[in-house]
Design an enzyme around this catalytic site. Structure first.
Site, short mmCIF file in Angstrom:
data_model
loop_
_atom_site.label_atom_id
_atom_site.label_comp_id
_atom_site.label_asym_id
_atom_site.label_seq_id
_atom_site.Cartn_x
_atom_site.Cartn_y
_atom_site.Cartn_z
N PRO A 166 0.77 -1.38 -0.01
CA PRO A 166 -0.19 0.00 -0.11
C PRO A 166 0.99 1.27 -0.15
CG PRO A 166 0.19 -0.66 2.25
CD PRO A 166 1.01 -1.64 1.53
N LYS A 191 4.80 -5.07 -6.54
CA LYS A 191 3.96 -4.05 -7.15
C LYS A 191 3.59 -3.19 -6.05
CE LYS A 191 0.08 -2.60 -7.65
NZ LYS A 191 -0.27 -1.12 -7.26
N SER A 245 -6.08 -3.06 1.89
CA SER A 245 -7.65 -3.11 2.60
C SER A 245 -8.01 -4.58 2.58
CB SER A 245 -8.23 -2.16 1.86
OG SER A 245 -8.31 -2.90 0.42
N GLU A 266 -1.73 -8.66 5.47
CA GLU A 266 -1.94 -7.50 6.42
C GLU A 266 -2.74 -6.77 6.03
OE1 GLU A 266 0.31 -8.71 8.57
OE2 GLU A 266 0.73 -10.33 7.45
N GLN A 347 -8.40 10.07 -1.01
CA GLN A 347 -8.31 9.70 0.33
C GLN A 347 -8.75 10.69 1.12
OE1 GLN A 347 -7.67 6.65 1.61
NE2 GLN A 347 -7.70 7.30 3.80
N GLU A 400 -12.97 1.62 9.12
CA GLU A 400 -11.76 2.15 9.10
C GLU A 400 -11.84 3.61 8.44
OE1 GLU A 400 -8.56 0.26 6.83
OE2 GLU A 400 -7.15 0.64 8.44
P1 NAD Z 1 -5.43 -1.09 -1.25
O1 NAD Z 1 -6.23 -2.58 -0.75
O2 NAD Z 1 -6.39 -0.05 -1.86
O3 NAD Z 1 -4.37 -1.27 -2.15
C1 NAD Z 1 -3.13 -2.20 -1.57
C2 NAD Z 1 -2.29 -2.71 -2.96
O4 NAD Z 1 -3.34 -3.41 -3.55
C3 NAD Z 1 -2.09 -1.48 -3.86
O5 NAD Z 1 -0.81 -1.80 -4.35
C4 NAD Z 1 -2.88 -1.61 -4.93
O6 NAD Z 1 -2.74 -1.10 -6.24
C5 NAD Z 1 -3.37 -2.82 -4.98
N1 NAD Z 1 -4.62 -3.41 -5.58
C6 NAD Z 1 -5.62 -2.88 -5.63
N2 NAD Z 1 -6.62 -3.50 -6.24
C7 NAD Z 1 -6.06 -4.47 -6.42
C8 NAD Z 1 -6.76 -5.97 -7.24
N3 NAD Z 1 -7.99 -6.03 -7.79
N4 NAD Z 1 -5.81 -6.83 -7.18
C9 NAD Z 1 -4.49 -6.95 -6.75
N5 NAD Z 1 -4.01 -5.70 -6.41
C10 NAD Z 1 -4.90 -4.90 -6.20
O7 NAD Z 1 -5.07 -0.47 0.00
P2 NAD Z 1 -4.57 1.10 0.13
O8 NAD Z 1 -5.44 1.96 -0.07
O9 NAD Z 1 -3.13 1.29 -0.63
O10 NAD Z 1 -3.91 0.94 1.77
C11 NAD Z 1 -4.61 1.42 2.99
C12 NAD Z 1 -5.24 -0.05 3.58
O11 NAD Z 1 -3.99 -0.90 3.91
C13 NAD Z 1 -5.89 0.46 4.59
O12 NAD Z 1 -6.80 -0.57 4.98
C14 NAD Z 1 -4.61 -0.19 6.04
O13 NAD Z 1 -5.25 -0.50 7.09
C15 NAD Z 1 -3.92 -1.30 5.17
N6 NAD Z 1 -2.56 -1.26 5.67
C16 NAD Z 1 -2.11 -2.60 6.42
C17 NAD Z 1 -1.06 -2.61 7.29
C18 NAD Z 1 -0.91 -3.70 8.03
O14 NAD Z 1 0.09 -4.01 8.31
N7 NAD Z 1 -1.97 -4.48 8.62
C19 NAD Z 1 -0.17 -1.93 6.79
C20 NAD Z 1 -0.38 -0.76 6.17
C21 NAD Z 1 -1.77 -0.46 5.43
#
Ligand code: NAD
Length: 498
Positions: A166, A191, A245, A266, A347, A400
């Site tokens: 992310p 990625k 997410s 995660e 965001q 969240e």
């Molecule tokens: P996101 O899920 O939108 O994106 C994360 C990644 O997934 C990005 O690289 C995105 O391009 C990719 N992605 C999006 N759609 C996809 C698909 N259909 N197939 C494969 N990959 C895809 O999350 P975000 O908005 O980048 O980050 C925020 C989220 O991350 C929040 O929910 C946050 O709590 C979580 N987060 C968790 C931790 C942890 O350690 N638990 C750490 C940091 C962030």
């Protein structure tokens, strides 16, 4: 973009490439179909750099390069201590180039430069070193005492680890996810998030300089729906590590399920902070304000639900409000900035949307949030810190938000507050604040989550596993010794002797 004059010459040069290329098989490449995308400075709302946009063909190329490197570069079969030398060299280069990496991170994410420089980037070097050293001191061949047989278990790297990451801590999370995979001898395809690809790509220059064989680390920037999807569905990956997410986590898990690829998720959180009536109110208020405004609240485990004992409510609330109002909001490159913008307009709108929905459902604003104006940067994606209160089933208390928003709830006793904490569908991290250590330990164990902190929030020492349950993920987590073993496949070898 602002403050061009403050930019490190190497950062200027890196961002002025058109496009910034992807790193595959040790080479810097444009995307197969020549497409690109732009990454923005969220502090100014203006373009930062044009980046090669990876899609299915580029992912195929990267997975093939990682697979080749796994089989032929010598990385997987190298003695662990030799691999550790290379990882230490990489860690030293991360430290040496901290300024450049921190500038890119601050510009791409919007976070204060000082924070990137003192927290995010040094943490990458620390994680690389921690796993390199752990690997050296860990036995991968264990004899198993069984009668009538000679038996042992040996652990080998899986092959290609796919890492989809992310935007909130792009570089730090490369450290957390890549380090155990590499220390164990896997190769990787990363990625990065489309909002923040720059630091991860710059890091590849250091991978190259450290002498890590071509193809061991590959980075394909691009959108989730194209590059991320192609990587998660790829039949030739052997492990998946996803941070993001829950919504995308489900897609990743089902893609991996189809191919029977082991997956680590995660995901998000809705962390609670439970504050009993025996604390130094001013000090705890300060620490929780710092936690919820850190990285503009875009932290998976941050303290978003503040459970306050009824006896301290009247003192705590005004103290917290005053401290929240005092936070200096500004561009990440301004030296007095304490809280930067949200990472993107999307965001920013998500945060503002939640505030609207929460108040429509009856939440009261102790400190109303909203869009923040930063005079020099009218196009930046700034938001104000917010304090809400109301029913625990309000959307702002349940979902969240991923912004500097705390939802305050009053409680009477321990049983009630544990129940309130455990109502959440998430289970990433909570904290308990009290001078009574017996009570602290009892509550810490009763809160259902991967992490319980006592008299602190947002604590991540290397060696302590950081994982979530329920909507916050599964698969073993990161940062612990087990994470290293997650990247190794066990193989039993048995010879009957009787
Ligand atoms: P996101 O899920 O939108 O994106 C994360 C990644 O997934 C990005 O690289 C995105 O391009 C990719 N992605 C999006 N759609 C996809 C698909 N259909 N197939 C494969 N990959 C895809 O999350 P975000 O908005 O980048 O980050 C925020 C989220 O991350 C929040 O929910 C946050 O709590 C979580 N987060 C968790 C931790 C942890 O350690 N638990 C750490 C940091 C962030």
């Amino acid at each position: 973009m602002s403050k061009q004059k403050d930019l490190h010459p190497a950062v200027k040069e890196f961002m002025s490439q058109s496009p910034v290329k992807m790193y595959i098989g040790g080479q810097w490449l444009g995307s197969a179909d020549k497409s690109t995308f732009q990454t923005l400075d969220p502090g100014g709302g203006s373009p930062l750099a044009t980046v090669a946009q990876g899609k299915t063909d580029d992912i195929d190329k990267a997975v093939a390069a990682a697979r080749d490197a796994f089989r032929t570069s010598g990385w997987a079969s190298m003695p662990v201590n030799d691999r550790a030398v290379l990882l230490h060299r990489l860690a030293d280069l991360v430290d040496k180039h901290c300024d450049e990496l921190a500038q890119l991170e601050s510009l791409d994410v919007g976070k204060p430069l000082a924070c990137a420089k003192t927290i995010d980037i040094p943490n990458v070097a620390q994680t690389l070193r921690w796993y390199a050293d752990f690997a050296v001191h860990t036995r991968l061949r264990e004899p198993i005492p069984v009668s009538g047989h000679e038996a042992r278990q040996v652990r080998f790297p899986y092959g290609v680890a796919a890492l989809v990451l992310p935007w909130n801590f792009p570089m730090l999370l490369v450290g957390w996810n890549l380090s155990p995979a590499l220390a164990a001898g896997n190769t990787a395809v990363i990625k990065p998030a489309e909002d923040t690809p720059l630091s991860t790509l710059y890091f590849c220059k250091l991978v190259q300089e450290a002498g890590i064989p071509a193809g061991v680390v590959n980075v394909v920037p691009g959108y989730g729906e194209t590059a991320g999807k192609a990587l998660s569905e790829h039949p030739r990956i052997n492990r998946m590590g996803f941070t993001g997410s829950p919504e995308v986590g489900r897609l990743i898990a089902s893609a991996c399920g189809k191919n029977l690829v082991p997956v680590k998720l995660e995901l998000g959180g809705k962390g609670a902070a439970v504050v009993f009536d025996d604390v130094d109110v001013d000090n705890v208020a300060q620490q929780l304000v710092a936690a919820v405004s850190f990285n503009t609240g875009q932290v998976c485990c941050t303290a978003t639900r503040w459970m306050l004992h009824e006896k301290i409510w009247d003192k705590f609330v005004p103290a917290a409000k005053e401290k929240m109002q005092a936070i200096r909001i500004g561009h990440g490159f301004a030296s007095d900035t304490e809280m930067g913008p949200a990472v993107s307009e999307k965001q920013q709108q998500r945060i503002l949307g939640y505030l609207e929905k929460g108040q429509a459902q009856g939440a009261d604003a102790i400190l109303p949030g909203g869009k923040a104006e930063v005079k020099e940067y009218p196009q930046g994606f700034y938001v104000k810190p917010t304090l809400l209160t109301g029913d625990p089933d309000n959307i702002c208390c349940e979902e969240e938000i991923f912004g500097p928003v705390a939802y305050l709830i009053k409680f009477k006793d321990e049983d009630e507050v544990v129940e309130l904490v455990n109502r959440s569908n998430y289970g990433l991290a909570n904290s308990v604040w009290t001078d009574d250590l017996e009570r602290a330990n009892r509550v810490a164990e009763a809160m259902v989550a991967g992490n319980s902190w006592i008299n602190a929030h947002n604590v991540f020492p290397h060696g302590v596993p950081y994982a979530g349950v329920n909507l916050s993920g599964f698969g073993g987590g990161v940062l612990g010794p087990d994470t290293y073993f997650d990247y190794l496949r066990p193989q039993s070898i048995v010879r009957p002797t009787a």
